[in-house]
Design an enzyme around this catalytic site. Structure first.
Site, PDB file in Angstrom:
ATOM      1  N   LYS A 243      -3.160  -8.749  -6.810  1.00  0.00           N
ATOM      2  CA  LYS A 243      -3.537  -9.800  -7.763  1.00  0.00           C
ATOM      3  C   LYS A 243      -4.751 -10.521  -7.227  1.00  0.00           C
ATOM      4  O   LYS A 243      -4.942 -10.607  -6.009  1.00  0.00           O
ATOM      5  CB  LYS A 243      -2.389 -10.816  -7.928  1.00  0.00           C
ATOM      6  CG  LYS A 243      -2.416 -11.521  -9.266  1.00  0.00           C
ATOM      7  CD  LYS A 243      -1.888 -10.619 -10.354  1.00  0.00           C
ATOM      8  CE  LYS A 243      -1.759 -11.292 -11.671  1.00  0.00           C
ATOM      9  NZ  LYS A 243      -0.964 -10.471 -12.594  1.00  0.00           N
TER      10      LYS A 243
ATOM     11  N   ASP B  43       7.877   2.868 -13.127  1.00  0.00           N
ATOM     12  CA  ASP B  43       7.420   4.146 -12.576  1.00  0.00           C
ATOM     13  C   ASP B  43       5.923   4.372 -12.759  1.00  0.00           C
ATOM     14  O   ASP B  43       5.490   5.443 -13.196  1.00  0.00           O
ATOM     15  CB  ASP B  43       8.211   5.312 -13.203  1.00  0.00           C
ATOM     16  CG  ASP B  43       9.670   5.278 -12.790  1.00  0.00           C
ATOM     17  OD1 ASP B  43       9.951   4.952 -11.629  1.00  0.00           O
ATOM     18  OD2 ASP B  43      10.542   5.553 -13.647  1.00  0.00           O
TER      19      ASP B  43
ATOM     20  N   LYS C   6       7.088  -4.677 -10.225  1.00  0.00           N
ATOM     21  CA  LYS C   6       6.896  -4.318 -11.639  1.00  0.00           C
ATOM     22  C   LYS C   6       6.493  -2.848 -11.775  1.00  0.00           C
ATOM     23  O   LYS C   6       7.045  -2.117 -12.588  1.00  0.00           O
ATOM     24  CB  LYS C   6       5.777  -5.219 -12.168  1.00  0.00           C
ATOM     25  CG  LYS C   6       5.761  -5.449 -13.641  1.00  0.00           C
ATOM     26  CD  LYS C   6       4.631  -6.409 -14.017  1.00  0.00           C
ATOM     27  CE  LYS C   6       4.877  -7.835 -13.549  1.00  0.00           C
ATOM     28  NZ  LYS C   6       3.849  -8.766 -14.044  1.00  0.00           N
TER      29      LYS C   6
ATOM     30  N   SER D  88      -2.347   0.092 -18.624  1.00  0.00           N
ATOM     31  CA  SER D  88      -3.472   0.150 -17.683  1.00  0.00           C
ATOM     32  C   SER D  88      -3.434   1.477 -16.916  1.00  0.00           C
ATOM     33  O   SER D  88      -4.469   2.082 -16.636  1.00  0.00           O
ATOM     34  CB  SER D  88      -3.400  -1.011 -16.686  1.00  0.00           C
ATOM     35  OG  SER D  88      -4.013  -2.152 -17.223  1.00  0.00           O
TER      36      SER D  88
ATOM     37  N   LYS E  44      -2.764  -2.434  -7.797  1.00  0.00           N
ATOM     38  CA  LYS E  44      -3.111  -2.786  -9.179  1.00  0.00           C
ATOM     39  C   LYS E  44      -2.624  -4.182  -9.498  1.00  0.00           C
ATOM     40  O   LYS E  44      -1.522  -4.571  -9.110  1.00  0.00           O
ATOM     41  CB  LYS E  44      -2.404  -1.781 -10.107  1.00  0.00           C
ATOM     42  CG  LYS E  44      -2.762  -1.906 -11.553  1.00  0.00           C
ATOM     43  CD  LYS E  44      -3.837  -0.909 -11.916  1.00  0.00           C
ATOM     44  CE  LYS E  44      -4.412  -1.143 -13.296  1.00  0.00           C
ATOM     45  NZ  LYS E  44      -5.227  -2.341 -13.410  1.00  0.00           N
TER      46      LYS E  44
ATOM     47  N   HIS F 149       0.820  -1.213   0.000  1.00  0.00           N
ATOM     48  CA  HIS F 149       0.000   0.000   0.000  1.00  0.00           C
ATOM     49  C   HIS F 149       0.856   1.267   0.000  1.00  0.00           C
ATOM     50  O   HIS F 149       0.365   2.336   0.330  1.00  0.00           O
ATOM     51  CB  HIS F 149      -0.925   0.008   1.235  1.00  0.00           C
ATOM     52  CG  HIS F 149      -1.983  -1.055   1.174  1.00  0.00           C
ATOM     53  ND1 HIS F 149      -2.528  -1.644   2.284  1.00  0.00           N
ATOM     54  CD2 HIS F 149      -2.587  -1.649   0.124  1.00  0.00           C
ATOM     55  CE1 HIS F 149      -3.433  -2.541   1.931  1.00  0.00           C
ATOM     56  NE2 HIS F 149      -3.482  -2.565   0.614  1.00  0.00           N
ATOM     57  N   HIS F 150       2.144   1.140  -0.362  1.00  0.00           N
ATOM     58  CA  HIS F 150       2.986   2.341  -0.324  1.00  0.00           C
ATOM     59  C   HIS F 150       2.533   3.348  -1.359  1.00  0.00           C
ATOM     60  O   HIS F 150       2.816   4.542  -1.246  1.00  0.00           O
ATOM     61  CB  HIS F 150       4.464   1.991  -0.519  1.00  0.00           C
ATOM     62  CG  HIS F 150       4.808   1.588  -1.921  1.00  0.00           C
ATOM     63  ND1 HIS F 150       4.408   0.387  -2.463  1.00  0.00           N
ATOM     64  CD2 HIS F 150       5.496   2.226  -2.900  1.00  0.00           C
ATOM     65  CE1 HIS F 150       4.841   0.312  -3.720  1.00  0.00           C
ATOM     66  NE2 HIS F 150       5.502   1.420  -4.005  1.00  0.00           N
TER      67      HIS F 150
HETATM   68  P1  NAD Z   1      -4.328 -15.954 -21.641  1.00  0.00           P
HETATM   69  O1  NAD Z   1      -5.302 -16.753 -20.868  1.00  0.00           O
HETATM   70  O2  NAD Z   1      -4.827 -14.911 -22.574  1.00  0.00           O
HETATM   71  O3  NAD Z   1      -3.367 -16.914 -22.501  1.00  0.00           O
HETATM   72  C1  NAD Z   1      -2.665 -18.000 -22.010  1.00  0.00           C
HETATM   73  C2  NAD Z   1      -2.500 -18.983 -23.163  1.00  0.00           C
HETATM   74  O4  NAD Z   1      -1.581 -20.015 -22.784  1.00  0.00           O
HETATM   75  C3  NAD Z   1      -3.826 -19.671 -23.520  1.00  0.00           C
HETATM   76  O5  NAD Z   1      -4.034 -19.556 -24.910  1.00  0.00           O
HETATM   77  C4  NAD Z   1      -3.606 -21.113 -23.081  1.00  0.00           C
HETATM   78  O6  NAD Z   1      -4.303 -22.038 -23.877  1.00  0.00           O
HETATM   79  C5  NAD Z   1      -2.098 -21.250 -23.249  1.00  0.00           C
HETATM   80  N1  NAD Z   1      -1.511 -22.314 -22.452  1.00  0.00           N
HETATM   81  C6  NAD Z   1      -1.860 -22.747 -21.222  1.00  0.00           C
HETATM   82  N2  NAD Z   1      -1.044 -23.739 -20.820  1.00  0.00           N
HETATM   83  C7  NAD Z   1      -0.162 -23.952 -21.825  1.00  0.00           C
HETATM   84  C8  NAD Z   1       0.925 -24.851 -22.021  1.00  0.00           C
HETATM   85  N3  NAD Z   1       1.276 -25.722 -21.077  1.00  0.00           N
HETATM   86  N4  NAD Z   1       1.611 -24.780 -23.182  1.00  0.00           N
HETATM   87  C9  NAD Z   1       1.268 -23.899 -24.136  1.00  0.00           C
HETATM   88  N5  NAD Z   1       0.249 -23.027 -24.005  1.00  0.00           N
HETATM   89  C10 NAD Z   1      -0.454 -23.043 -22.875  1.00  0.00           C
HETATM   90  O7  NAD Z   1      -3.339 -15.337 -20.555  1.00  0.00           O
HETATM   91  P2  NAD Z   1      -2.378 -14.086 -20.728  1.00  0.00           P
HETATM   92  O8  NAD Z   1      -3.113 -12.890 -20.246  1.00  0.00           O
HETATM   93  O9  NAD Z   1      -1.775 -14.078 -22.083  1.00  0.00           O
HETATM   94  O10 NAD Z   1      -1.282 -14.409 -19.610  1.00  0.00           O
HETATM   95  C11 NAD Z   1      -0.182 -15.268 -19.872  1.00  0.00           C
HETATM   96  C12 NAD Z   1       0.916 -14.982 -18.867  1.00  0.00           C
HETATM   97  O11 NAD Z   1       1.303 -13.602 -18.962  1.00  0.00           O
HETATM   98  C13 NAD Z   1       0.547 -15.203 -17.408  1.00  0.00           C
HETATM   99  O12 NAD Z   1       1.685 -15.661 -16.704  1.00  0.00           O
HETATM  100  C14 NAD Z   1       0.182 -13.817 -16.931  1.00  0.00           C
HETATM  101  O13 NAD Z   1       0.336 -13.668 -15.528  1.00  0.00           O
HETATM  102  C15 NAD Z   1       1.200 -12.993 -17.687  1.00  0.00           C
HETATM  103  N6  NAD Z   1       0.844 -11.574 -17.838  1.00  0.00           N
HETATM  104  C16 NAD Z   1      -0.310 -11.198 -18.444  1.00  0.00           C
HETATM  105  C17 NAD Z   1      -0.595  -9.838 -18.605  1.00  0.00           C
HETATM  106  C18 NAD Z   1      -1.823  -9.353 -19.347  1.00  0.00           C
HETATM  107  O14 NAD Z   1      -1.908  -8.138 -19.592  1.00  0.00           O
HETATM  108  N7  NAD Z   1      -2.754 -10.188 -19.756  1.00  0.00           N
HETATM  109  C19 NAD Z   1       0.296  -8.879 -18.109  1.00  0.00           C
HETATM  110  C20 NAD Z   1       1.476  -9.297 -17.495  1.00  0.00           C
HETATM  111  C21 NAD Z   1       1.732 -10.650 -17.370  1.00  0.00           C
END
Ligand code: NAD
Length: 471
Positions: free
Chosen positions: A106, A99, A94, A362, A70, A64-65
């Site tokens: 989460k 910044d 992150k 975002s 988010k 909460h700093h």
């Molecule tokens: P998403 O649900 O849109 O996509 C994930 C994809 O991975 C799906 O298509 C799924 O079928 C596939 N998948 C699952 N298991 C798999 C495997 N073993 N092998 C191959 N493909 C597989 O999710 P996302 O939003 O793209 O998030 C993916 C990662 O990115 C997560 O770790 C998430 O925390 C991180 N992330 C997402 C965001 C964002 O803006 N959405 C931001 C930062 C980090």
């Protein structure tokens, strides 16, 4: 072999390693590392057939700093308290690196989303939002969710609507969540933002000649062979922008398997093939790779895990051929595997730096919602007029004339999407540079992950020091 550390312990281990390179008070470090609040919710949902199911969900606010906190909301059967808190902690670091003035949070609901109808998903999302409202775990100034694994703009629209319905008259209610559809107060460029940020980060990594030399590669992204695991929001967009940036996609993986073509794959065609046939496999001209985990071991220069955590562990680390690993997903490499890979000279561009593009945009969306005006709306036409006048001056001085298409191109004012993408690029390039400088300042004693943590810890520590302690 799976890591002997839970996800949260993995994050904290990286924190502790970095903290050793700082001189902050140990109590302050303890305060930075601590998870401030965790809310565990159990709620029922009525299925379409009238049956009732009881679901488990969480929201963790790590720090909460800075407020609001988010972080995304994940729908997956692997969701648990440890995962949610680990991801919340990563969000704090992150945000500091890029910044963005937020603390980390989460959330997650333990469901296999493909087992639910759209109507059921809407009821689940709205009830979860209601539970967050009840305990003040959502709001434009308290905690602002976004999508993560298994969620997207549809869920964000339901969250925004539920919150708005429950907070009649609150002018800023749409700023309670980001990555909404544009029609619901979203911002252009947010859907692509995390993947685009991954591209900028990988491009920056490839531009550092010494790092490329260390990894046994030549500088530049052009022609680099890339494998991407997971073609969801982040993986698909990362693949698309890397391809457009000159890299060659040699392998693309989804959960049912992967396809490999050393001559290069077109990501949009592969996605269209998967849509049409229901599987990524049997893509014309490509080799099938099953089981899917073998995709991580394909011959390539750059590996982009973009699915879930703990994908590269000590069991498969020895077979990874990539020389650069770009962590688009959160936590895809276990600490034990990292040690082995870094020991082999593999360059790992860490999650808390590389996938920070999503939260960056975002932040822009949140600012847009609070200011109630689209970026570019006030100045686009004015800029066009000013550029036109300058070009007219050039024509006058040179006695040469631009064609109308040239004039339209040169005198283009910035649209919302132009500004978002420009702000994202600036943020990612600056963040990459800052982290690299921390690493270089320590004479190469630390890797990029440790440098990223040092950078984050220093910034959060400064915020805490200036805040003091209440009361
Ligand atoms: P998403 O649900 O849109 O996509 C994930 C994809 O991975 C799906 O298509 C799924 O079928 C596939 N998948 C699952 N298991 C798999 C495997 N073993 N092998 C191959 N493909 C597989 O999710 P996302 O939003 O793209 O998030 C993916 C990662 O990115 C997560 O770790 C998430 O925390 C991180 N992330 C997402 C965001 C964002 O803006 N959405 C931001 C930062 C980090």
């Amino acid at each position: 072999m799976a890591s002997r550390y839970s996800f949260l312990r993995q994050v904290n281990k990286a924190f502790d390693r970095a903290a050793e390179y700082t001189d902050h008070d140990p109590q302050l470090l303890k305060q930075i590392k601590a998870v401030n609040s965790v809310y565990h919710i159990t709620f029922p949902v009525m299925r379409d057939d009238g049956s009732i199911e009881v679901l488990q969900a969480w929201r963790a606010e790590h720090s909460h700093h800075k407020l609001p906190t988010k972080g995304g909301i994940r729908y997956s059967m692997a969701v648990n308290e440890d995962e949610v808190t680990a991801l919340a902690a990563l969000m704090s670091y992150k945000c500091a690196i890029v910044d963005v003035p937020f603390g980390g949070a989460k959330g997650g609901i333990k469901i296999a989303r493909h087992k639910y109808s759209v109507g059921e998903l809407e009821r689940i999302t709205r009830r979860y939002t209601f539970e967050l409202i009840k305990k003040n775990f959502i709001g434009p100034g308290t905690d602002v969710p976004a999508p993560d694994f298994g969620t997207g703009s549809a869920e964000m629209a339901w969250i925004a609507d539920t919150y708005t319905q429950m907070s009649a008259g609150e002018l800023n209610s749409l700023a309670c969540v980001t990555a909404k559809p544009v029609s619901q107060g979203g911002i252009r460029g947010r859907t692509e933002a995390t993947g685009r940020g991954v591209y900028f980060g990988v491009r920056e990594a490839c531009a550092v000649a010494d790092d490329m030399k260390g990894a046994g590669l030549t500088p530049g992204l052009e022609g680099k062979r890339v494998v991407v695991q997971g073609l969801g929001n982040v993986g698909y967009h990362a693949a698309k922008f890397l391809q457009e940036g000159g890299a060659v996609l040699v392998g693309l993986a989804e959960y049912e398997g992967a396809v490999y073509d050393p001559g290069g794959l077109d990501v949009d065609r592969v996605v269209a093939h998967r849509k049409a046939t229901g599987t990524i496999l049997d893509y014309p001209g490509a080799t099938n790779v099953v089981p899917v985990k073998r995709a991580l071991e394909l011959e390539c220069d750059i590996l982009i895990p973009a699915a879930l955590e703990n994908q590269i562990d000590t069991e498969n680390a020895g077979r990874i051929q990539a020389r650069v690993i770009g962590e688009a997903a959160n936590g895809p490499v276990t600490p034990e595997a990292e040690e082995e890979l870094v020991g082999r000279g593999v360059l790992i561009v860490p999650d808390l730096l590389l996938n920070a593009g999503g939260v960056t945009v975002s932040y822009f969306e949140w600012v847009k919602n609070l200011s109630h005006v689209r970026f570019g709306r006030m100045q686009k036409r004015f800029e066009q007029g000013a550029y036109r006048r300058i070009l007219a001056g050039v024509e006058h001085l040179t006695d040469k004339h631009f064609s109308e298409p040239e004039l339209r191109d040169f005198a283009r004012g910035a649209s919302e999407e132009d500004l978002v993408n420009s702000g994202l690029e600036e943020t990612m390039v600056l963040a990459y540079d800052q982290v690299r400088l921390v690493r270089d300042r320590l004479g190469g004693e630390v890797d990029l992950r440790t440098a990223a943590f040092i950078n984050a810890i220093d910034k959060i520590a400064a915020a805490y020091e200036h805040l003091g302690i209440f009361p």
